[in-house]
Motif scaffolding. Sequence first.
Motif, short mmCIF file in Angstrom:
data_model
loop_
_atom_site.label_atom_id
_atom_site.label_comp_id
_atom_site.label_asym_id
_atom_site.label_seq_id
_atom_site.Cartn_x
_atom_site.Cartn_y
_atom_site.Cartn_z
N ALA A 182 -3.24 -6.75 2.78
CA ALA A 182 -2.17 -6.37 3.50
C ALA A 182 -2.08 -4.93 3.11
O ALA A 182 -2.11 -4.50 1.96
N ILE A 184 0.24 -1.69 3.88
CA ILE A 184 1.90 -1.22 4.16
C ILE A 184 2.09 0.26 4.20
O ILE A 184 1.73 1.04 3.18
N LEU A 203 6.72 -5.17 -0.39
CA LEU A 203 5.86 -5.45 -1.31
C LEU A 203 6.21 -6.72 -2.19
O LEU A 203 5.78 -7.88 -2.47
N MET A 206 6.36 -9.84 0.19
CA MET A 206 4.96 -10.32 0.11
C MET A 206 4.33 -11.29 -0.91
O MET A 206 3.99 -12.09 -0.73
N LYS A 207 4.63 -10.27 -2.11
CA LYS A 207 4.12 -10.96 -3.50
C LYS A 207 4.96 -12.12 -3.52
O LYS A 207 4.48 -13.05 -4.43
N CYS A 215 -2.57 -6.08 -1.86
CA CYS A 215 -1.67 -5.48 -1.15
C CYS A 215 -1.96 -3.76 -1.70
O CYS A 215 -2.08 -3.54 -2.67
N ALA A 217 -0.46 -0.24 -0.68
CA ALA A 217 0.72 0.47 -0.24
C ALA A 217 0.84 1.67 -0.32
O ALA A 217 0.29 2.67 -1.19
N ALA A 233 1.92 -4.08 -6.20
CA ALA A 233 0.92 -3.30 -5.26
C ALA A 233 -0.33 -3.25 -6.22
O ALA A 233 -0.31 -2.93 -7.22
#
Length: 338
Positions: A182, A184, A203, A206-207, A215, A217, A233
């Motif tokens: 992902a 962001i 974040l 999602m996590k 991820c 970010a 992240a």
Amino acid sequence: MSVSFYQRFLRWPILVRTLVIALAAISAFGILIHIIEPVNFPTIFDGIWWALITTSTVGYGDYVPLTTSGRIIAMLLIFLGAGFLTTYFVTLAASTVTTQNAYLEGKASFMGKEHTIIVGWNERSREIIDQLLSFDGSNLVTLIDDSLTENPYKNPCIHFIKGQSFRDDILKKAGVNTAEIAVITADQNKNEIDADMNTVMTLLAMKGINPKLYCVAEVLTGDHIANAERAGADEVIQTNKQTSYIIMDSILSKGMSTTILELLNHLKGNNLQVIDPIEECHNKTFQEISNLLLKQNIILLGLKKGERTIVNPPLETIIYADDGLLVISTEKGKKKSG
């Protein structure tokens, strides 16, 4: 038992219910006409064939009821069966249009896996998506954005989800459970602090759903780097700081911004990456490994020791097995694990 089946039947999609009723009516009238006129309709299949042709208003004329009872059955079939069949096709067309609009407007859930989620629609995310498609046209990408009214791409590999990226229902629609990575991006419509807070919230969401999701970010202020890392992240990119470095390099050495972009341009085969040193490189000097890699058309720029990156270290620096090699290569290497 019959009541329970009827209740379940009412929960079926209207498209399925209409088709079942139409087929049941066609089958029933086909059997009935065979019973009433066994000479003109020798088999049940002949009766069902006639009922289907009659309800579809094709009317081949190969089978025709001759008795008064048979013609009454035919009239009932036209009024009842044709109505259900027409309703089915109208419902089918409406369902197709609704589904198409749902995909276009970002209301349909993504059903794939091992895809990339991009949060936020801006020039950076556009460039990321374009490069992903150019690098591999089969890459699946899900774009989450609340400002767009429809999918900006006609490419079937790009799936659009409209909504706020920190909401669980929106993330589940985007397939966060099955995503591979992902990205962001910072919301340019907000001030820097609010944009970073939005990134941290996304974040966390999602996590919370998929702790294994990798991820990346983007943050705009240094104050929120630690918050992004606490939120889970795997990589934090401080855009403003990186941009200021490039601008400063351009001030000190004119033309450096173009040079740096060319250096990082993956589309032209220049892949900047950290790779694991092969066994024959262990406990050798930076100069020895650099000469070895040059023969493979790989340029050694520096080292990664834990969280510390060293660019252009002294030539006599020893490379150990757990060190990462910062290189530029025309091919994908074995990336540094972890």
